[in-house]
Design a protein around this motif. Structure first.
Motif, PDB file in Angstrom:
ATOM      1  N   HIS A  20      28.118 -19.246 -33.160  1.00  0.00           N
ATOM      2  CA  HIS A  20      27.692 -18.758 -31.844  1.00  0.00           C
ATOM      3  C   HIS A  20      27.458 -17.252 -31.831  1.00  0.00           C
ATOM      4  CE1 HIS A  20      31.925 -17.688 -31.677  1.00  0.00           C
ATOM      5  NE2 HIS A  20      31.712 -17.009 -30.571  1.00  0.00           N
ATOM      6  N   LYS A  21      27.886 -16.541 -32.880  1.00  0.00           N
ATOM      7  CA  LYS A  21      27.669 -15.096 -32.970  1.00  0.00           C
ATOM      8  C   LYS A  21      26.527 -14.729 -33.905  1.00  0.00           C
ATOM      9  CE  LYS A  21      32.478 -13.811 -31.987  1.00  0.00           C
ATOM     10  NZ  LYS A  21      33.685 -13.107 -32.507  1.00  0.00           N
ATOM     11  N   ALA A  22      25.847 -15.713 -34.451  1.00  0.00           N
ATOM     12  CA  ALA A  22      24.789 -15.458 -35.431  1.00  0.00           C
ATOM     13  C   ALA A  22      23.493 -15.103 -34.710  1.00  0.00           C
ATOM     14  CB  ALA A  22      24.583 -16.687 -36.307  1.00  0.00           C
ATOM     15  N   HIS A  23      22.960 -13.917 -34.984  1.00  0.00           N
ATOM     16  CA  HIS A  23      21.765 -13.445 -34.299  1.00  0.00           C
ATOM     17  C   HIS A  23      20.796 -12.787 -35.280  1.00  0.00           C
ATOM     18  CE1 HIS A  23      23.765 -14.189 -30.487  1.00  0.00           C
ATOM     19  NE2 HIS A  23      24.791 -13.437 -30.886  1.00  0.00           N
ATOM     20  N   ILE A  24      19.506 -13.002 -35.037  1.00  0.00           N
ATOM     21  CA  ILE A  24      18.424 -12.350 -35.771  1.00  0.00           C
ATOM     22  C   ILE A  24      17.516 -11.680 -34.750  1.00  0.00           C
ATOM     23  CG2 ILE A  24      16.325 -12.796 -37.139  1.00  0.00           C
ATOM     24  CD1 ILE A  24      18.670 -12.894 -38.891  1.00  0.00           C
ATOM     25  N   SER A  25      16.934 -10.554 -35.119  1.00  0.00           N
ATOM     26  CA  SER A  25      16.063  -9.822 -34.200  1.00  0.00           C
ATOM     27  C   SER A  25      14.884 -10.676 -33.736  1.00  0.00           C
ATOM     28  CB  SER A  25      15.520  -8.570 -34.896  1.00  0.00           C
ATOM     29  OG  SER A  25      14.479  -7.985 -34.136  1.00  0.00           O
ATOM     30  N   VAL A  26      14.481 -10.502 -32.479  1.00  0.00           N
ATOM     31  CA  VAL A  26      13.294 -11.201 -31.975  1.00  0.00           C
ATOM     32  C   VAL A  26      12.029 -10.690 -32.660  1.00  0.00           C
ATOM     33  CG1 VAL A  26      14.302 -11.745 -29.740  1.00  0.00           C
ATOM     34  CG2 VAL A  26      13.051  -9.589 -30.036  1.00  0.00           C
ATOM     35  N   PHE A  27      12.118  -9.578 -33.368  1.00  0.00           N
ATOM     36  CA  PHE A  27      10.965  -9.049 -34.106  1.00  0.00           C
ATOM     37  C   PHE A  27      10.924  -9.551 -35.547  1.00  0.00           C
ATOM     38  CE2 PHE A  27      11.611  -6.004 -30.653  1.00  0.00           C
ATOM     39  CZ  PHE A  27      10.340  -5.979 -30.110  1.00  0.00           C
TER      40      PHE A  27
END
Length: 300
Positions: A20-27
């Protein structure tokens, strides 16, 4: 990490976090354009299945679309083992994704920066037993498979819209999944699997020129069949009617292994039950899989 591990763990460029903390840039170009490559496998009894083949195919996919893998094989494997140890389960699902990276929005691939490496692992509890005991029903999809000269099916990229639309159609019509045809009306593959039929004592599967991913399980099963003496194996162009009149039909993929198909487009296959050829081959494959896992010994 407590209860987070039950949802899976993700390594993003070497940093492990809860799912739930895994994030990648929208770019990131993987998000913007599907400009990424991926591979999937499982572990069985804390051993990674077919690592070498996965790594080689990910390299192939990356070369085909000009993505430079940020890590070498040793680092990929070491990080995968590190995440698996952190998850600490006997059997796990693994997905590796490498994107072209982040940058200004535009089609020019050079706008991407250094690629992002994502390794996602989660507990794998196995597939429903009814798949193997009763068999599944498939749709002949109206969504045509991308032409080989439009997009090489042996590139495992994040651009999966073609297959996803076929799968969506199958679900909406009450089927387990879908088989996709090419522009000539010949069978290519399923949305995530290869297709096999049994006619007499011969096992048939579509050839590469029909436009399909040459699945790793397809290759391994084909070798097992050729090494045996019970059946002849032929790569042959197939049309839907060849499946309808087949003695048996089954599908293969990394996540499913071998699954019997008992109906296609409402046509009962054989007697409508998993057949003896399927059952024999699945048993042979599982024995081979267990031997291979011990030989590779990629344990965590």
């Amino acid at each position: 990490m407590g209860g987070e591990t039950m949802k899976g763990l993700v390594s993003i460029n070497g940093e492990i976090v809860g799912a739930h903390k895994a994030h990648i840039s929208v770019f990131d170009r993987g998000f913007l354009f599907g400009d990424s490559v991926y591979e999937v496998t499982h572990t069985y009894g804390r051993r990674i299945f077919l690592w070498k083949e996965r790594w080689e195919r990910m390299q192939h996919s990356a070369r085909c679309i000009g993505i430079s893998l940020p890590w070498d094989e040793g680092r990929f494997l070491a990080e995968t083992l590190r995440v698996l140890k952190a998850l600490d389960v006997e059997d796990a699902y693994i997905r590796w994704v490498v994107t072209r990276g982040e940058g200004e929005i535009g089609l020019d691939p050079s706008l991407g920066g250094r690629g992002n490496v994502v390794i996602f692992v989660r507990p794998f509890e196995g597939n429903p037993s009814w798949w193997y005991g009763k068999g599944v029903s498939l749709l002949i999809s109206g969504v045509q498979r991308n032409a080989v000269d439009a997009l090489d099916p042996n590139i495992k990229s994040g651009n999966y819209l073609n297959n996803m639309m076929a799968f969506k159609e199958a679900l909406e019509k009450g089927f387990f999944d879908a088989i996709m045809l090419n522009a000539q009306g010949a069978v290519t593959e399923g949305t995530t699997f290869n297709v096999w039929v049994v006619q007499g004592e011969t096992i048939l599967t579509p050839p590469p020129e029909s436009g399909l991913l040459l699945g790793i399980i397809r290759q391994k099963l084909g070798a097992l069949i050729r090494e045996g003496e019970a059946f002849e194996l032929r790569e042959q162009s197939l049309r839907p009617e060849d499946i309808f009149k087949a003695r048996e039909c089954f599908i293969t993929s990394s996540s499913k292994e071998l699954v019997p198909v008992t109906a296609v487009d409402g046509h009962k296959i054989g007697d409508g039950r998993p057949g003896p050829v399927y059952q024999k081959l699945h048993t042979q494959f599982q024995k081979w899989r267990d031997r291979r896992l011990k030989e590779d010994d990629l344990a965590y």
